[in-house]
Design a protein around this motif. Structure first.
Motif, PDB file in Angstrom:
ATOM      1  N   GLY A  39      -3.760 -24.442   2.548  1.00  0.00           N
ATOM      2  CA  GLY A  39      -2.862 -23.667   3.346  1.00  0.00           C
ATOM      3  C   GLY A  39      -3.322 -23.507   4.622  1.00  0.00           C
ATOM      4  O   GLY A  39      -4.806 -23.250   4.638  1.00  0.00           O
ATOM      5  N   LEU A  41      -3.352 -21.435   7.866  1.00  0.00           N
ATOM      6  CA  LEU A  41      -3.074 -20.046   8.251  1.00  0.00           C
ATOM      7  C   LEU A  41      -3.292 -19.591   9.785  1.00  0.00           C
ATOM      8  O   LEU A  41      -4.503 -20.171  10.219  1.00  0.00           O
ATOM      9  N   SER A 191       1.148 -25.412   6.717  1.00  0.00           N
ATOM     10  CA  SER A 191       0.851 -24.405   7.802  1.00  0.00           C
ATOM     11  C   SER A 191       1.900 -22.986   7.462  1.00  0.00           C
ATOM     12  O   SER A 191       2.957 -23.329   7.015  1.00  0.00           O
ATOM     13  N   LEU A 195       0.811 -15.218   4.398  1.00  0.00           N
ATOM     14  CA  LEU A 195      -0.165 -15.366   3.659  1.00  0.00           C
ATOM     15  C   LEU A 195       0.361 -15.571   2.205  1.00  0.00           C
ATOM     16  O   LEU A 195      -0.153 -16.244   1.350  1.00  0.00           O
ATOM     17  N   VAL A 198       1.271 -18.821   1.272  1.00  0.00           N
ATOM     18  CA  VAL A 198       0.149 -19.903   1.076  1.00  0.00           C
ATOM     19  C   VAL A 198      -0.567 -19.465  -0.311  1.00  0.00           C
ATOM     20  O   VAL A 198      -0.808 -20.341  -1.101  1.00  0.00           O
ATOM     21  N   GLU A 199      -0.699 -18.184  -0.595  1.00  0.00           N
ATOM     22  CA  GLU A 199      -1.680 -17.812  -1.522  1.00  0.00           C
ATOM     23  C   GLU A 199      -0.986 -18.252  -3.139  1.00  0.00           C
ATOM     24  O   GLU A 199      -1.622 -18.745  -3.987  1.00  0.00           O
ATOM     25  N   ALA A 202      -1.641 -22.610  -2.809  1.00  0.00           N
ATOM     26  CA  ALA A 202      -2.698 -23.293  -2.050  1.00  0.00           C
ATOM     27  C   ALA A 202      -3.694 -23.221  -2.910  1.00  0.00           C
ATOM     28  O   ALA A 202      -4.034 -22.120  -3.755  1.00  0.00           O
ATOM     29  N   ARG A 204      -6.880 -23.878  -1.590  1.00  0.00           N
ATOM     30  CA  ARG A 204      -7.764 -23.285  -0.495  1.00  0.00           C
ATOM     31  C   ARG A 204      -6.996 -22.989   0.852  1.00  0.00           C
ATOM     32  O   ARG A 204      -5.915 -23.397   0.978  1.00  0.00           O
ATOM     33  N   VAL A 205      -7.713 -22.023   1.526  1.00  0.00           N
ATOM     34  CA  VAL A 205      -6.962 -21.391   2.461  1.00  0.00           C
ATOM     35  C   VAL A 205      -7.814 -21.760   3.945  1.00  0.00           C
ATOM     36  O   VAL A 205      -9.036 -21.521   3.759  1.00  0.00           O
ATOM     37  N   VAL A 207      -8.249 -20.765   7.810  1.00  0.00           N
ATOM     38  CA  VAL A 207      -7.679 -19.747   8.649  1.00  0.00           C
ATOM     39  C   VAL A 207      -8.214 -20.347  10.178  1.00  0.00           C
ATOM     40  O   VAL A 207      -9.325 -20.443  10.434  1.00  0.00           O
ATOM     41  N   VAL A 219      -8.487 -19.670  -2.522  1.00  0.00           N
ATOM     42  CA  VAL A 219      -7.714 -18.535  -2.858  1.00  0.00           C
ATOM     43  C   VAL A 219      -8.108 -17.729  -3.955  1.00  0.00           C
ATOM     44  O   VAL A 219      -8.002 -16.431  -3.683  1.00  0.00           O
TER      45      VAL A 219
END
Lengths: 324, 282
Positions: A39, A41, A191, A195, A198-199, A202, A204-205, A207, A219
């Motif tokens: 993700g 962000l 993208s 949040l 994405v969570e 995903a 991983r995130v 930022v 995450v």
């Protein structure tokens, strides 16, 4: 020795800079491994779209190197893009074309699209194929965009705000599709400025803030340090002091037999303290990554201390504030 | 992360570059054929009317038109209206036809490159194996037959009008020659719009410049020959190269057509290079 292209990261950006007069991305390192869902962000203007355009070779960076599926997207554009699916944030409209015509056109440009799989995607997302695209709502256009991005089973799927305008049931179906994509060893980079979107999908995130990567975290790790609001009703008035002394518990408010508190990380200690009494009701709000990231943004651009246990080892090459 | 990383090779059935350009061109034609057909049909109707008006209006205006000052007469085509061919040249070939085909080319070219970028369909297309060069070439491949379609409908209008008034004054060869010259002018408008669109990504700018070239060409073509010392400037007029040799009566002007197509080819090269290099907004 022959290099195995499948061993290359799906996306590997190193020191990428694209400066639009103070806006853009700056010295950006981002590495997305095969089979990951990452993700991406950041608030509007953070550089998400610029990064996606760099990956797609729509814009060329002033500095840094870009590798997509192990190849230079500028030098090997058609080979890269044959294996790439892309969903823009708001699907563009082609005059009178229906969704079916647009999907057929894009399928012919790509080649190798399985009509049965396209049909399956349309069925799962409930796509109206026979109305002109321009007459569709944002959400229905978005569904067409998702079908075209996934129809050729690309090795890398790049999605810009994929669930924008979709109703909750379709959002869940999209999340299932993205997990299935990753389960097949393919990669998803999405993208979002939401949040919660994405969570759910995903691994991983990453930022972005003002064009710079400020954190890359798993995450699961973020959820461990995330902030939860707990509300409980007991059979007797709780001892506020006992709760305030618990590690990670703050903002304790007692109102008669009701207690409200904010917990950072695990809620285990709080639950055990509550269990000394009879718990009449208990409400634990879903982990809210937003507060974690807001804490990051409130700082000097480095990740909050609580996020420091990130996955630098699991994601080599990441340069991201405290995640490094 | 879950699942093993799969070995990923390019799809075995990825289309060849030529097939991609053909598909892009087919799609472009599908999107714009109505504009071309509409322009051609409108020209055809006007052509019928212009020819049909000759016996009642054109012939009676003949003497008057012949008495116009040289500069004004030249601006209106410089032809004598005492014949049907001269009347058609005066009313149709010198002004309406060139402007219509030049602007149609401009509309098509501006829409396919700058317009697509503004509407953000460019990003969708360039997320496929299509190349930037292929997108420009497809616009050219799609544009030429649409310009031919519009010109053909225009030619049919003149010939139908000629048959209606039974003057038999317009030769098929002359009408075809005029419209081949007009297609050349349209291709120039198309290429100019592609080049400007590729350089700036703005449809209004691309179309505006094509329109400006049309107006300047028209004025230069009309006035330059009548102003001492400015006759050389006529060679700068695209209208002059297209219809300055009176192809309706004089036949195809191969040199003029070659100049138009040569300039168009140079502009297409500019479009390809600019589109390859520029950052695209969408």
């Amino acid at each position: 020795m022959v290099r195995d292209p499948a061993a290359d990261p799906a996306v590997d950006l190193r020191g990428v800079t694209k400066d639009y007069g103070g806006v853009g991305v700056f010295d950006l390192d981002l590495r997305v491994e095969r089979g990951e869902v990452v993700g991406f962000l950041g608030p509007n203007g953070a550089g998400k779209s610029t990064t996606i355009r760099v990956v797609l070779d729509l814009v060329r960076p002033e500095a840094g190197t870009v590798r997509v599926l192990g190849l230079d997207p500028r030098a090997a554009g058609p080979q890269v893009r044959a294996r790439l699916g892309f969903l823009p944030s708001d699907l563009a409209v082609w005059g009178r074309a229906t969704a079916r015509q647009a999907l057929d056109h894009l399928a012919r440009l790509r080649g190798g699209v399985d009509p049965a799989w396209t049909g399956e995607l349309c069925r799962r997302l409930d796509v109206d194929l026979d109305r002109p695209l321009r007459t569709l709502s944002t959400g229905n256009r978005q569904k067409v965009g998702l079908v075209q991005a996934l129809a050729h089973r690309p090795d890398l799927v790049v999605l810009d705000e994929p669930t924008m305008g979709l109703d909750p049931l379709v959002q869940q179906e999209v999340q299932r599709l993205l997990r299935e994509t990753a389960d097949e060893g393919r990669t998803v980079l999405l993208s979002s400025h939401t949040l919660s979107e994405v969570e759910r999908v995903a691994d991983r995130v990453a930022v972005l803030r003002r064009g710079r990567l400020v954190a890359v975290e798993r995450v699961a790790a973020l959820k461990q340090v995330a902030v939860r609001r707990v509300r409980a009703e007991l059979d007797r008035e709780p001892d506020a002091g006992a709760f305030r002394r618990l590690q990670g518990v703050r903002d304790v408010v007692v109102d008669g037999r009701r207690l409200e508190a904010v917990v950072e990380g695990h809620v285990d200690a709080l639950v055990k303290e509550l269990a000394r009494s009879t718990v009449v009701s208990l409400d634990v709000e879903e982990a809210d990554l937003e507060e974690v990231f807001l804490a990051m943004y409130a700082g000097d651009g480095r990740a909050a201390a609580g996020c420091g246990g990130g996955d630098g080892a699991a994601a080599p090459g990441h340069r991201a504030g405290a995640a490094r | 992360m879950s699942g093993p990383a799969r070995t990923t090779a390019p799809p075995a059935c990825a289309p060849r570059p030529g097939a991609v350009v053909r598909e892009l061109a087919r799609w472009d034609v599908r999107q714009r054929w109505r504009s071309a057909a509409g322009t051609g049909a409108a020209l055809g109707v006007v052509g019928v009317m212009v020819v049909a008006l000759y016996p009642s209006v054109g012939r009676s205006l003949g003497d008057l038109a012949d008495q116009l000052p040289a500069a004004v007469a030249n601006l209106l085509g410089g032809a004598s209206t005492s014949t049907l061919a001269g009347w058609v040249e005066f009313e149709y070939v010198s002004i309406l036809g060139p402007f219509a085909l030049l602007l149609l080319g401009g509309v098509l070219g501006a829409g396919w490159l700058a317009g697509a970028e503004e509407e953000r369909t460019t990003a969708l297309v360039l997320a496929t194996p299509a190349t930037r060069r292929g997108v420009v070439l497809a616009a050219l491949v799609a544009g030429v037959p649409l310009l031919v379609l519009a010109a053909a409908l225009s030619a049919v209008g003149l010939l139908v009008g000629d048959a209606l008034v039974a003057e038999g004054d317009l030769s098929l060869g002359g009408v075809v020659a005029v419209h081949l010259q007009l297609v050349g002018l349209g291709v120039l408008g198309l290429a100019l719009a592609l080049a400007v669109g590729a350089l700036g990504g703005r449809r209004a700018l691309a179309l505006g410049l094509v329109g400006a070239v049309g107006v300047v060409s028209f004025l230069v073509d009309g006035f330059a020959p009548t102003v001492d010392g400015l006759a050389w400037a006529e060679r700068l007029s695209a209208f002059s190269w297209a219809v300055g040799s009176s192809p309706l009566t004089g036949g195809l002007d191969g040199a003029g057509l070659a100049v138009l197509l040569g300039a168009a080819a140079a502009l297409v090269v500019v479009a390809v290079v600019a589109h390859e290099r520029r950052d695209l907004h969408a």
